[in-house]
Design an enzyme around this catalytic site. Structure first.
Site, short mmCIF file in Angstrom:
data_model
loop_
_atom_site.label_atom_id
_atom_site.label_comp_id
_atom_site.label_asym_id
_atom_site.label_seq_id
_atom_site.Cartn_x
_atom_site.Cartn_y
_atom_site.Cartn_z
CE LYS A 36 -0.40 -0.58 4.89
NZ LYS A 36 -0.67 -1.39 5.96
NE ARG A 127 -6.05 -0.30 11.10
CZ ARG A 127 -4.72 -0.46 10.52
NH1 ARG A 127 -4.02 0.66 10.44
NH2 ARG A 127 -4.39 -1.68 9.80
CE1 TYR A 242 13.23 30.67 4.54
CE2 TYR A 242 13.17 28.42 4.07
CZ TYR A 242 12.85 29.89 3.85
OH TYR A 242 12.32 30.13 2.76
CG MET A 290 10.59 25.35 1.06
SD MET A 290 9.12 24.47 1.64
CE MET A 290 7.92 24.38 0.39
C1 LIG Z 1 -0.14 -2.29 6.65
C2 LIG Z 1 -0.51 -3.76 7.07
C3 LIG Z 1 0.12 -4.54 7.20
C4 LIG Z 1 1.68 -4.29 7.09
O1 LIG Z 1 2.17 -3.88 8.46
P1 LIG Z 1 3.78 -3.45 8.56
O2 LIG Z 1 3.66 -3.16 10.27
O3 LIG Z 1 4.19 -2.32 7.87
O4 LIG Z 1 4.44 -4.85 8.54
C5 LIG Z 1 -0.36 -5.88 7.64
N1 LIG Z 1 -1.65 -6.07 7.71
C6 LIG Z 1 -2.34 -5.00 7.36
C7 LIG Z 1 -3.96 -5.14 7.72
C8 LIG Z 1 -1.87 -3.75 7.24
O5 LIG Z 1 -2.93 -2.52 7.32
#
Ligand SMILES: *Cc1c(COP(=O)(O)O)cnc(C)c1O
Length: 341
Positions: A36, A127, A242, A290
């Site tokens: 992702k 979640r 800066y 920046m």
């Molecule tokens: C992002 C994610 C992972 C991978 O997690 P890491 O901590 O990056 O290894 C696995 N499962 C789900 C459902 C996730 O959202």
């Protein structure tokens, strides 16, 4: 072609080694890959291609747009955020399936004709995911489920929540038609064989992240490199950048590099980060300004137009910048040329 003045040097062998190490740690469980957020900022297509060649069969993205961008690679893709009404046009992509998270998503999937899917069950993170109680009430009956999965809230810590979540997954075994069960992310793999079930889903550790001490030595994959735009001598008493947070104690040779916030080189590196010329450490002077940083190049032979690599080993870079390892990767910007070596 107009080359960018900053580039990400990406170590393909390190990526594959990291996956192989995690796969070996996972024993009989299949080892997938979370790709992702564009492969955690590295470029999902290139990551998928290399891991698929190494034998990885299960890939995870967050959204359908991310799945669409990968569909022609031919790999199996699970879409972690499920299906909203807006996603249904895309949700019939070849080789992609949703991870259904809510009763409404499940109904939407059934109404559209069903088909193979995954299901997320919430075991304590609060979640995404359906509840074990809803599963006991028959919510999943008749669904064609590849993987029933849950996600650890605190796998990177020695928390009692880990065992609690694991026990809740164990209790679900045999209560659904799911072909496979899955719990572990990168950190979860290191929690032991009891956490691995049929499939593990590492992300951060593939890319060189170290979420637990047991995973020390994951190889760094991404190294930002930036070109020197100017070299200057800063006289004693003069300041740099800066807010003039750094003042030269003696005359100092300074290189100005094309790297900054939009590239993911955050304020936390101000006065703490470093570039390298070979093995020579060139400390960042003053604030990230920046789109530019200044480094002390007195110890090296550095000229306008030269390329310098930045220190970016994730555990260390996270400790000095105060950013999480996840932020350091996913914040890597669009201005980099991404170059696989
Ligand atoms: C992002 C994610 C992972 C991978 O997690 P890491 O901590 O990056 O290894 C696995 N499962 C789900 C459902 C996730 O959202």
């Amino acid at each position: 072609m107009n080359r960018s003045p900053c580039r990400l040097s990406l170590d393909a062998a390190a990526l594959v080694d990291n996956w192989r190490r995690l796969a070996a740690m996972s024993g009989a469980a299949a080892c997938g890959a979370a790709v992702k957020a564009d492969g955690y900022g590295l470029g999902a297509r290139e990551v998928v291609r290399r891991l698929a060649d190494a034998g990885c069969r299960d890939f995870f993205v967050a959204t359908w747009a991310e799945a669409r961008a990968l569909v022609d690679t031919g790999v199996s893709i699970s879409v972690l955020h499920g299906v909203r009404a807006d996603d249904m046009a895309l949700a019939r992509l070849r080789n992609a399936r949703p991870v259904l998270n809510t009763a409404r998503q499940i109904q939407r999937w059934r109404d559209a004709g069903g088909g193979l899917c995954d299901v997320m069950v919430d075991t304590g993170m609060n979640r995404l995911g359906v509840s074990p109680a809803d599963i006991a009430d028959g919510l999943l009956e008749g669904l064609r489920i590849d993987t029933l999965m849950s996600h650890l809230a605190s796998g990177d810590e020695d928390s009692p929540l880990n065992e609690q979540q694991r026990a809740r997954v164990v209790a679900l075994a045999g209560t659904t038609e799911a072909q496979r069960m899955s719990l572990a992310n990168s950190a979860g793999i290191a929690l032991g064989a009891d956490y691995r079930f049929d499939l593990v889903r590492p992300g951060i550790a593939l890319y060189g992240g170290v979420p637990r001490a047991e995973l020390a030595g994951m190889r760094q994959v991404a190294t930002p490199e930036a070109q020197v735009l100017q070299r200057r001598r800063v006289a004693a008493g003069e300041s740099v950048g800066y807010n003039a947070t750094w003042t030269a104690q003696t005359d100092t040779e300074v290189a100005i590099l094309n790297l900054g916030y939009a590239d993911g080189y955050w304020c936390g590196f101000s006065g703490k980060g470093a570039a390298r010329a070979g093995a020579t450490r060139l400390p960042v002077l003053g604030r990230v300004s920046m789109d530019l940083i200044a480094v002390d190049c007195g110890a090296a032979d550095v000229a306008e137009g030269d390329w310098l690599a930045l220190d970016y080993a994730l555990p260390e870079a996270s400790a000095i910048s105060g950013m999480s390892q996840y932020e350091l990767l996913t914040g890597l910007g669009a201005r980099f040329d991404r170059i696989w070596r």
